[in-house]
Motif scaffolding. Structure first.
Motif, PDB file in Angstrom:
ATOM      1  N   LYS A  32       0.950  -1.022   0.137  1.00  0.00           N
ATOM      2  CA  LYS A  32      -0.164   0.123   0.036  1.00  0.00           C
ATOM      3  C   LYS A  32       0.886   1.233   0.125  1.00  0.00           C
ATOM      4  CE  LYS A  32      -4.025   1.852   2.597  1.00  0.00           C
ATOM      5  NZ  LYS A  32      -4.733   1.732   3.580  1.00  0.00           N
ATOM      6  N   ASN A  33       0.748   2.012  -0.819  1.00  0.00           N
ATOM      7  CA  ASN A  33       1.685   3.297  -1.030  1.00  0.00           C
ATOM      8  C   ASN A  33       0.999   4.284  -0.205  1.00  0.00           C
ATOM      9  OD1 ASN A  33      -0.425   4.628  -2.604  1.00  0.00           O
ATOM     10  ND2 ASN A  33       0.397   4.576  -4.413  1.00  0.00           N
ATOM     11  N   LYS A  34       1.566   5.495  -0.001  1.00  0.00           N
ATOM     12  CA  LYS A  34       1.242   6.539   0.790  1.00  0.00           C
ATOM     13  C   LYS A  34      -0.153   7.275   0.536  1.00  0.00           C
ATOM     14  CE  LYS A  34       5.797   7.723   2.214  1.00  0.00           C
ATOM     15  NZ  LYS A  34       7.036   8.746   2.107  1.00  0.00           N
ATOM     16  N   GLN A  35      -0.489   7.112  -0.742  1.00  0.00           N
ATOM     17  CA  GLN A  35      -1.878   7.530  -1.335  1.00  0.00           C
ATOM     18  C   GLN A  35      -3.081   6.760  -1.036  1.00  0.00           C
ATOM     19  OE1 GLN A  35       0.862   7.595  -3.527  1.00  0.00           O
ATOM     20  NE2 GLN A  35       1.564   9.600  -3.129  1.00  0.00           N
ATOM     21  N   GLY A  36      -2.575   5.631  -0.602  1.00  0.00           N
ATOM     22  CA  GLY A  36      -3.700   4.699  -0.023  1.00  0.00           C
ATOM     23  C   GLY A  36      -4.131   3.582  -1.146  1.00  0.00           C
ATOM     24  N   ASN A  37      -3.288   3.537  -2.277  1.00  0.00           N
ATOM     25  CA  ASN A  37      -3.393   2.676  -3.392  1.00  0.00           C
ATOM     26  C   ASN A  37      -2.931   1.230  -2.859  1.00  0.00           C
ATOM     27  OD1 ASN A  37      -4.743   4.584  -4.963  1.00  0.00           O
ATOM     28  ND2 ASN A  37      -2.712   5.302  -5.719  1.00  0.00           N
ATOM     29  N   VAL A  38      -3.606   0.026  -3.370  1.00  0.00           N
ATOM     30  CA  VAL A  38      -3.059  -1.194  -2.928  1.00  0.00           C
ATOM     31  C   VAL A  38      -2.575  -1.853  -4.279  1.00  0.00           C
ATOM     32  CG1 VAL A  38      -3.396  -3.352  -1.863  1.00  0.00           C
ATOM     33  CG2 VAL A  38      -4.743  -1.422  -0.886  1.00  0.00           C
ATOM     34  N   TYR A  39      -1.399  -2.257  -4.159  1.00  0.00           N
ATOM     35  CA  TYR A  39      -0.827  -2.988  -5.456  1.00  0.00           C
ATOM     36  C   TYR A  39      -0.703  -4.463  -4.811  1.00  0.00           C
ATOM     37  CZ  TYR A  39       0.653   1.532  -7.461  1.00  0.00           C
ATOM     38  OH  TYR A  39       1.077   2.607  -8.076  1.00  0.00           O
ATOM     39  N   PHE A  40      -1.102  -5.270  -5.847  1.00  0.00           N
ATOM     40  CA  PHE A  40      -1.180  -6.709  -5.528  1.00  0.00           C
ATOM     41  C   PHE A  40      -0.121  -7.172  -6.325  1.00  0.00           C
ATOM     42  CE2 PHE A  40      -5.676  -5.581  -4.661  1.00  0.00           C
ATOM     43  CZ  PHE A  40      -5.643  -6.112  -3.277  1.00  0.00           C
ATOM     44  N   PHE A  41       0.943  -8.334  -5.823  1.00  0.00           N
ATOM     45  CA  PHE A  41       2.038  -8.675  -6.243  1.00  0.00           C
ATOM     46  C   PHE A  41       1.882 -10.243  -6.669  1.00  0.00           C
ATOM     47  CE2 PHE A  41       3.355  -4.532  -5.109  1.00  0.00           C
ATOM     48  CZ  PHE A  41       4.642  -4.451  -6.198  1.00  0.00           C
ATOM     49  N   VAL A  42       2.490 -10.787  -7.775  1.00  0.00           N
ATOM     50  CA  VAL A  42       2.680 -12.261  -7.957  1.00  0.00           C
ATOM     51  C   VAL A  42       4.349 -12.175  -8.005  1.00  0.00           C
ATOM     52  CG1 VAL A  42       2.350 -14.133  -9.223  1.00  0.00           C
ATOM     53  CG2 VAL A  42       0.792 -12.343  -9.190  1.00  0.00           C
ATOM     54  N   TYR A  43       4.827 -12.520  -6.787  1.00  0.00           N
ATOM     55  CA  TYR A  43       6.357 -12.317  -6.654  1.00  0.00           C
ATOM     56  C   TYR A  43       6.723 -11.183  -6.857  1.00  0.00           C
ATOM     57  CZ  TYR A  43       5.517 -17.398  -6.386  1.00  0.00           C
ATOM     58  OH  TYR A  43       5.084 -18.617  -5.937  1.00  0.00           O
ATOM     59  N   GLU A  44       7.673 -10.639  -7.825  1.00  0.00           N
ATOM     60  CA  GLU A  44       8.175  -9.356  -7.938  1.00  0.00           C
ATOM     61  C   GLU A  44       7.225  -8.558  -9.011  1.00  0.00           C
ATOM     62  OE1 GLU A  44      10.727 -11.589 -10.914  1.00  0.00           O
ATOM     63  OE2 GLU A  44       9.598 -12.170  -9.341  1.00  0.00           O
ATOM     64  N   TYR A  45       6.383  -8.916  -9.429  1.00  0.00           N
ATOM     65  CA  TYR A  45       5.522  -8.108 -10.313  1.00  0.00           C
ATOM     66  C   TYR A  45       4.027  -8.060  -9.622  1.00  0.00           C
ATOM     67  CZ  TYR A  45       8.845  -9.061 -13.842  1.00  0.00           C
ATOM     68  OH  TYR A  45      10.197  -9.071 -14.583  1.00  0.00           O
ATOM     69  N   GLY A  46       3.668  -6.658  -9.842  1.00  0.00           N
ATOM     70  CA  GLY A  46       2.579  -6.030  -9.044  1.00  0.00           C
ATOM     71  C   GLY A  46       1.635  -5.553  -9.971  1.00  0.00           C
TER      72      GLY A  46
END
Length: 70
Positions: A32-46
């Protein structure tokens, strides 16, 4: 995701990557970045769900060292 994200940052239509077998329900971790966006990852790729010009897309990223600190 690696195939579509050669530079470490890319945008792709959801339909394009899903048609190739990508399933966004399966991921290994998230960030989760500082803006609140949630990135989902499959190992090193999100990926992040976005809407661009009225189209559903994924913003593709590659894991970066600064993400460990968040």
């Amino acid at each position: 995701m690696k195939r579509y994200n050669k530079s470490g940052y890319a945008t792709i239509r959801k339909t394009e990557i899903v048609s190739k077998g990508f399933n966004p329900k399966f991921f290994t971790h998230y960030w989760k970045n500082k803006q609140g966006n949630v990135y989902f990852f499959v190992y090193e790729y999100g990926f992040l769900n976005i809407k661009n010009n009225g189209k559903d897309k994924y913003l593709l990223v590659k894991w970066q060292s600064y993400m460990d600190k968040s």
